[in-house]
Design a protein around this motif. Structure first.
Motif, PDB file in Angstrom:
ATOM      1  N   ALA A 172      -5.071 -18.547   1.939  1.00 33.87           N
ATOM      2  CA  ALA A 172      -4.658 -19.919   1.443  1.00 33.87           C
ATOM      3  C   ALA A 172      -4.542 -20.555   2.687  1.00 33.87           C
ATOM      4  O   ALA A 172      -3.544 -19.982   3.578  1.00 33.87           O
ATOM      5  N   SER A 193      -1.230 -26.535  -1.380  1.00 26.63           N
ATOM      6  CA  SER A 193      -2.506 -26.405  -2.539  1.00 26.63           C
ATOM      7  C   SER A 193      -2.766 -25.598  -3.153  1.00 26.63           C
ATOM      8  O   SER A 193      -2.975 -24.482  -4.362  1.00 26.63           O
ATOM      9  N   GLN A 194      -3.291 -24.509  -2.358  1.00 33.08           N
ATOM     10  CA  GLN A 194      -5.029 -23.395  -2.114  1.00 33.08           C
ATOM     11  C   GLN A 194      -3.250 -22.325  -2.864  1.00 33.08           C
ATOM     12  O   GLN A 194      -3.466 -21.160  -3.676  1.00 33.08           O
ATOM     13  N   TYR A 211      -0.133 -22.324  -4.490  1.00 27.55           N
ATOM     14  CA  TYR A 211      -0.071 -22.179  -5.787  1.00 27.55           C
ATOM     15  C   TYR A 211      -0.815 -21.977  -6.506  1.00 27.55           C
ATOM     16  O   TYR A 211      -1.046 -21.557  -7.880  1.00 27.55           O
ATOM     17  N   ALA A 212      -2.294 -22.711  -6.440  1.00 30.77           N
ATOM     18  CA  ALA A 212      -2.914 -22.712  -7.191  1.00 30.77           C
ATOM     19  C   ALA A 212      -3.423 -20.678  -6.686  1.00 30.77           C
ATOM     20  O   ALA A 212      -3.914 -20.713  -8.425  1.00 30.77           O
ATOM     21  N   ALA A 213      -3.739 -19.914  -6.253  1.00 27.42           N
ATOM     22  CA  ALA A 213      -3.803 -18.510  -6.169  1.00 27.42           C
ATOM     23  C   ALA A 213      -2.300 -18.207  -7.014  1.00 27.42           C
ATOM     24  O   ALA A 213      -2.781 -16.695  -7.776  1.00 27.42           O
ATOM     25  N   LYS A 272      -0.590 -18.999  -9.814  1.00 29.61           N
ATOM     26  CA  LYS A 272      -0.877 -19.275 -10.850  1.00 29.61           C
ATOM     27  C   LYS A 272      -1.726 -19.013 -11.762  1.00 29.61           C
ATOM     28  O   LYS A 272      -1.969 -18.122 -12.688  1.00 29.61           O
ATOM     29  N   HIS A 273      -2.768 -18.546 -10.981  1.00 30.38           N
ATOM     30  CA  HIS A 273      -4.431 -17.233 -11.256  1.00 30.38           C
ATOM     31  C   HIS A 273      -3.376 -15.969 -11.338  1.00 30.38           C
ATOM     32  O   HIS A 273      -3.988 -14.996 -12.125  1.00 30.38           O
TER      33      HIS A 273
END
Length: 461
Positions: A34, A38-39, A41-43, A45-46
């Motif tokens: 990342a 922001s990238q 946090y997205a990773a 959460k996934h």
């Protein structure tokens, strides 16, 4: 087929990101990258990751924010922070926020691999389990204080942050340090405990950092020293407040640089250790008085862990006493003694200024004096302001023996001298009774148990 470990790398510099990704991939780790928070946090959460490695300065925030977010949302994921060279304050801030460890730029790949391997050894946190007598390396007790302490040690075991353990003498600071070591990723490595107040000042540098053969008079062979002996494990500095100021400077450099220079050598030797320290003194006051360096204080006191005194957890005394008595019985190959209700009440009503160590001494003394494997309140001899009698000699027998003693001139080893007198007295009693231990014990005015204890302790069996 075993699933390979996974890691998330966050860095806004493509070259650094690629270097980290290549290094970890070659270690058999599946890598996700990342470029900003922001990238990341997205990773997160996934997917769940076994390790997160983040730069400190990112376009949309800093690594500390990510560390704090992971501590709340995914506490089982260890986070390591990449800091700018020499940014020790930033590194310490990240450790206080909950980072597992840190690595400085430019990233040294051997150091990075050590960090990654340590992080991957971490297990998921275990649920709270009540303490039992047979648990090795566990802090015994079920009081609220001890449940909190055990929870803190489990959390701190997952970090590489330096921990300062405070508490009164005899409260169990070394046991806490050993527990942190055993529950962490360094449990397979050595645990080296050193009492800083017991090392002569002229030998400190050699003891800590080692020396080269011939570097000074008496250096007849190479010596590793405590830092290198603890490599891959934990170095516990007990009574760190007793270090002289000159040694504090050298200790600070060794901790910060993660390297030592043995006496007589020209090059530094890298070491991979975790430092835990303790003292019963007030370090903050010593800093104010100029007796302890402030920079070293901040370096070793990244996280402070307070060990409660025994008087604040008297509910734990029955469990502790039972554990101690069983250990004494195993050591001296005797049947275990039991406490009467009056003895237990006496123990729980006593303040124990010497804490667990005093409890151990009181029970060991009572163990040798009691009859019929039963310890009553009178056998404990607590808080009466009198010197307890020496197990093995009754008051009536001590007086003529003391009168007949010939005290040697000059300096003497008191402990060794008294042990010699005791050994000779027991030998005479055994010879007079043709080595009948029951009769010898009667002649000495002590119990058979007390005689067995003394024989074992003196190595006379």
């Amino acid at each position: 087929m075993t699933t390979p470990p996974s890691a998330l790398i966050i860095d806004d510099e493509p070259d650094i990101r690629d270097l980290l990704e290549i290094t970890l991939t070659r270690m058999g780790i599946e890598v996700t990258t990342a470029a900003d928070l922001s990238q990341a946090y997205a990773a997160l959460k996934h997917q769940t990751f076994d390790l997160c490695l983040t730069d400190m300065n990112l376009p949309d925030g800093n690594g500390i924010e990510l560390v704090q977010w992971i501590q709340e949302q995914a506490p089982a994921t260890p986070v390591a922070v990449i800091t700018a060279y020499g940014s020790m304050d930033t590194a310490i801030e990240s450790l206080k926020a909950g980072a597992f460890d840190f690595v400085s730029k430019p990233v040294e790949l051997p150091r990075l691999r050590e960090l990654v391997n340590s992080a991957l050894k971490l297990a998921s946190p275990h649920p709270e389990q009540p303490a039992t007598e047979g648990d090795p390396g566990l802090i015994l007790g079920n009081s609220a204080h001890i449940r909190k302490l055990r929870s803190q040690t489990r959390k701190l075991a997952r970090s590489q942050a330096p921990v300062f353990i405070s508490g009164e003498s005899g409260s169990g600071k070394e046991l806490v340090a050993r527990t942190i070591h055993l529950q962490g990723p360094r449990s397979d490595g050595p645990f080296i405990a050193v009492n800083c107040g017991a090392i002569p000042s002229e030998l400190m540098e050699s003891e800590f950092f080692g020396h080269k053969k011939g570097s000074f008079t008496g250096a007849v062979e190479n010596k590793d020293g405590l830092f290198r002996s603890a490599n891959g494990g934990t170095l516990f500095l007990d009574e760190v407040a007793d270090l002289p100021l000159a040694m504090q400077v050298k200790l600070l450099r060794a901790i910060q640089e993660k390297a030592v220079r043995p006496v007589g050598e020209t090059k530094e030797v890298p070491v991979d250790i975790r430092v835990l320290s303790a003292t019963h003194k007030n370090l903050a006051e010593l800093v104010q008085e100029g007796l302890f360096r402030q920079d070293l204080f901040y370096r070793i006191n990244v996280i402070e862990l307070a060990v409660p005194p025994l008087r604040e957890r008297s509910d734990d005394i029955p469990l502790l006493a039972n554990h101690i008595l069983n250990r004494i019985a195993r050591e001296y190959e005797c049947s275990a003694a039991r406490l009467t209700a009056a003895a237990l009440e006496r123990l729980q009503g006593y303040a124990f200024p010497g804490n667990v160590r005093e409890l151990e001494n009181a029970l060991e003394r009572a163990f040798t004096l009691c009859d019929d494997d039963t310890i009553d309140a009178g056998d404990l001899q607590l808080g009466n302001g009198k010197q307890p009698p020496v197990p093995g000699l009754t008051p009536g027998e001590r007086q003529p023996l003391a009168a007949d003693m010939t005290i040697p001139e000059g300096d003497i080893d008191l402990e060794g001298y008294l042990e010699t007198i005791e050994r000779q007295t027991i030998e005479k009693a055994l010879e007079a009774t043709r080595w009948n231990k029951t009769a010898a014990a009667k002649k000495l005015g002590i119990t058979f148990r007390a005689l067995r204890y003394r024989l074992k302790k003196l190595g006379m069996e």
